[in-house]
Write a protein that holds these residues in place. Structure first.
Motif, PDB file in Angstrom:
ATOM      1  N   ARG A   3       0.850  -1.186   0.000  1.00 19.35           N
ATOM      2  CA  ARG A   3       0.000   0.000   0.000  1.00 19.35           C
ATOM      3  C   ARG A   3       0.888   1.240   0.000  1.00 19.35           C
ATOM      4  O   ARG A   3       1.333   1.707   1.049  1.00 19.35           O
ATOM      5  CB  ARG A   3      -0.915  -0.015   1.221  1.00 19.35           C
ATOM      6  N   SER A 198      -9.764   2.566   6.211  1.00 19.73           N
ATOM      7  CA  SER A 198      -9.063   2.017   5.040  1.00 19.73           C
ATOM      8  C   SER A 198      -9.965   1.144   4.170  1.00 19.73           C
ATOM      9  O   SER A 198      -9.607   0.810   3.039  1.00 19.73           O
ATOM     10  CB  SER A 198      -7.848   1.197   5.488  1.00 19.73           C
ATOM     11  N   GLN A 199     -11.129   0.761   4.686  1.00 20.32           N
ATOM     12  CA  GLN A 199     -12.050  -0.087   3.928  1.00 20.32           C
ATOM     13  C   GLN A 199     -12.911   0.717   2.960  1.00 20.32           C
ATOM     14  O   GLN A 199     -13.611   0.147   2.120  1.00 20.32           O
ATOM     15  CB  GLN A 199     -12.963  -0.862   4.895  1.00 20.32           C
ATOM     16  N   ARG A 200     -12.861   2.033   3.060  1.00 24.12           N
ATOM     17  CA  ARG A 200     -13.685   2.895   2.220  1.00 24.12           C
ATOM     18  C   ARG A 200     -12.886   3.402   1.015  1.00 24.12           C
ATOM     19  O   ARG A 200     -11.658   3.371   1.008  1.00 24.12           O
ATOM     20  CB  ARG A 200     -14.205   4.089   3.023  1.00 24.12           C
ATOM     21  N   LYS A 201     -13.596   3.895   0.015  1.00 27.55           N
ATOM     22  CA  LYS A 201     -12.953   4.471  -1.162  1.00 27.55           C
ATOM     23  C   LYS A 201     -13.003   5.994  -1.067  1.00 27.55           C
ATOM     24  O   LYS A 201     -13.982   6.567  -0.585  1.00 27.55           O
ATOM     25  CB  LYS A 201     -13.643   3.997  -2.444  1.00 27.55           C
ATOM     26  N   TYR A 202     -11.951   6.629  -1.555  1.00 26.38           N
ATOM     27  CA  TYR A 202     -11.852   8.079  -1.445  1.00 26.38           C
ATOM     28  C   TYR A 202     -11.535   8.694  -2.804  1.00 26.38           C
ATOM     29  O   TYR A 202     -10.619   8.243  -3.504  1.00 26.38           O
ATOM     30  CB  TYR A 202     -10.766   8.466  -0.446  1.00 26.38           C
ATOM     31  N   GLY A 203     -12.286   9.727  -3.154  1.00 26.91           N
ATOM     32  CA  GLY A 203     -12.062  10.450  -4.400  1.00 26.91           C
ATOM     33  C   GLY A 203     -11.728  11.896  -4.118  1.00 26.91           C
ATOM     34  O   GLY A 203     -11.369  12.270  -2.992  1.00 26.91           O
ATOM     35  N   GLU A 206     -13.872  13.552  -1.211  1.00 27.68           N
ATOM     36  CA  GLU A 206     -13.411  13.185   0.128  1.00 27.68           C
ATOM     37  C   GLU A 206     -12.074  13.859   0.455  1.00 27.68           C
ATOM     38  O   GLU A 206     -11.820  14.236   1.601  1.00 27.68           O
ATOM     39  CB  GLU A 206     -13.263  11.671   0.242  1.00 27.68           C
ATOM     40  N   CYS A 256      -7.396  10.155   5.928  1.00 28.70           N
ATOM     41  CA  CYS A 256      -8.280  10.031   4.766  1.00 28.70           C
ATOM     42  C   CYS A 256      -7.680  10.734   3.545  1.00 28.70           C
ATOM     43  O   CYS A 256      -7.821  10.266   2.406  1.00 28.70           O
ATOM     44  CB  CYS A 256      -9.656  10.611   5.093  1.00 28.70           C
ATOM     45  N   SER A 260      -6.680   8.804  -0.041  1.00 28.63           N
ATOM     46  CA  SER A 260      -7.257   9.201  -1.332  1.00 28.63           C
ATOM     47  C   SER A 260      -6.264   9.067  -2.477  1.00 28.63           C
ATOM     48  O   SER A 260      -6.646   9.181  -3.651  1.00 28.63           O
ATOM     49  CB  SER A 260      -7.767  10.650  -1.258  1.00 28.63           C
ATOM     50  N   ARG A 262      -4.583   6.316  -3.068  1.00 26.48           N
ATOM     51  CA  ARG A 262      -4.418   4.896  -3.358  1.00 26.48           C
ATOM     52  C   ARG A 262      -4.472   4.635  -4.863  1.00 26.48           C
ATOM     53  O   ARG A 262      -5.380   5.098  -5.561  1.00 26.48           O
ATOM     54  CB  ARG A 262      -5.503   4.075  -2.655  1.00 26.48           C
TER      55      ARG A 262
END
Length: 338
Positions: A3, A198-203, A206, A256, A260, A262
């Motif tokens: 990661r 960390s389980q969520r998606k960020y754009g 966010e 967060c 974002s 990732r």
């Protein structure tokens, strides 16, 4: 798969810790001065750094599909205990040398037991690591091994309680054992929070929201701490705690924001891996470098803190990474830096 956004997060958190200690190196001055106002703002600007380290650990360990408890204790927990013991001696030798030379062995033993400011992080992480397998089992719906629970109970409570029976005869022993404060277990909350986030998606949305929360948290904390210190007539860290709501929000915002990125850091993979692998060594040694520079006149008061704090941070971080990079090339010594 590695990661890379967590590598970036670890590097930034490491720089922030150095920045925090530099900004706080001349903290206890008159709070009505412009200089203190800058120290206060800069300290709160990076207050979320330490919680972020726990969030990274939570993401990496709690996100595992399988958890080998024996291997984890041997490779991670015992390694941290080894590092902590070694660096207690390193800083004891350093402070003894700076203060009065190395002839006073009683003073040296006392300094080993008392530790050195920033090393508190090690027993805190060690205690949380002992509890991590239990938390992992609970999160993933696995059976919690009763023998491991008894083992953790014995390590965290029974050993400490029985060692302290002899505290009246050994100041050093009681002081050293006292460093493993059971309240450090609270940092497990940050580990779980890091895993959850960390389980969520960020754009982009966010990311900008994280920036907004970060700015509001820092400015709010700066204003509140300034008000408190001015009303009491002294410089104190009233709102600097890691569990203060504004600090939690700042930490979440930083984390967060980093998450974002990732999947967007592949071009910087090599440099991120190298720097990330050096952060533990930098964390361990930077306080010594800072103290040495201060003793030789490199204080934040040499000029306006708007310049001196970033300048001294860069010096400490740069010297630290050079020492760690060189130290990792030396047999045996490299084990103290990774």
């Amino acid at each position: 798969m590695r990661r890379l956004e967590l590598d970036l997060c670890r590097i930034c958190a490491c720089i922030m810790v150095v920045f925090l200690h530099v900004a706080g190196s001349d903290w206890y001055v008159n709070p009505t001065t412009a200089e203190w106002g800058v120290y206060n703002f800069m300290s709160l600007l990076v207050r979320g750094a330490v919680p972020v380290f726990f969030m990274i650990s939570g993401t990496l360990f709690l996100g595992r599909e399988e958890f080998d408890r024996k291997r984890f204790v041997k490779k991670n927990v015992l390694h941290l205990i080894f590092l902590y013991g070694c660096w207690l001696f390193v800083y004891a030798f350093y402070t003894q040398w700076m203060e009065s030379g190395l002839g006073d062995w009683h003073g040296l033993i006392k300094k080993v037991s008392e530790g050195y400011g920033h090393l508190w992080f090690m027993p805190a992480m060690i205690l949380c690591y002992f509890a991590l397998p239990v938390v992992w089992s609970a999160i993933h719906g696995k059976k919690i091994n009763i023998r491991y629970l008894i083992f953790v109970f014995g390590i965290i409570t029974l050993v400490k309680a029985n060692v302290l029976l002899f505290s009246e005869w050994s100041y050093a022993l009681s002081t050293l054992v006292g460093k493993f404060d059971i309240t450090y277990i609270q940092y497990l909350g940050y580990m779980v929070l890091g895993y959850y986030l960390s389980q969520r998606k960020y754009g982009n949305t966010e990311r900008w929201l994280a920036i907004l929360v970060y700015v509001v948290s820092v400015l709010g904390a700066t204003g509140l701490n300034t008000w408190y210190c001015l009303s009491h007539g002294e410089a104190v860290t009233w709102i600097h705690g890691h569990y203060i709501v504004l600090t939690v929000l700042e930490s979440v915002a930083i984390y967060c924001f980093m998450l974002s990125f990732r999947g967007k850091l592949n071009r910087a993979e090599k440099i991120l891996k190298i720097l990330s692998d050096h952060t533990l060594g930098i964390y361990l040694i930077h306080a010594m470098i800072l103290d040495y520079l201060i003793h030789h006149g490199w204080k934040v008061s040499i000029c306006t803190p708007w310049i001196s704090v970033p300048l001294l941070t860069g010096m400490v971080f740069g010297i630290s990474i050079l020492i760690v990079f060189a130290g990792k090339k030396i047999p045996v010594l490299h084990r103290l830096l990774e």
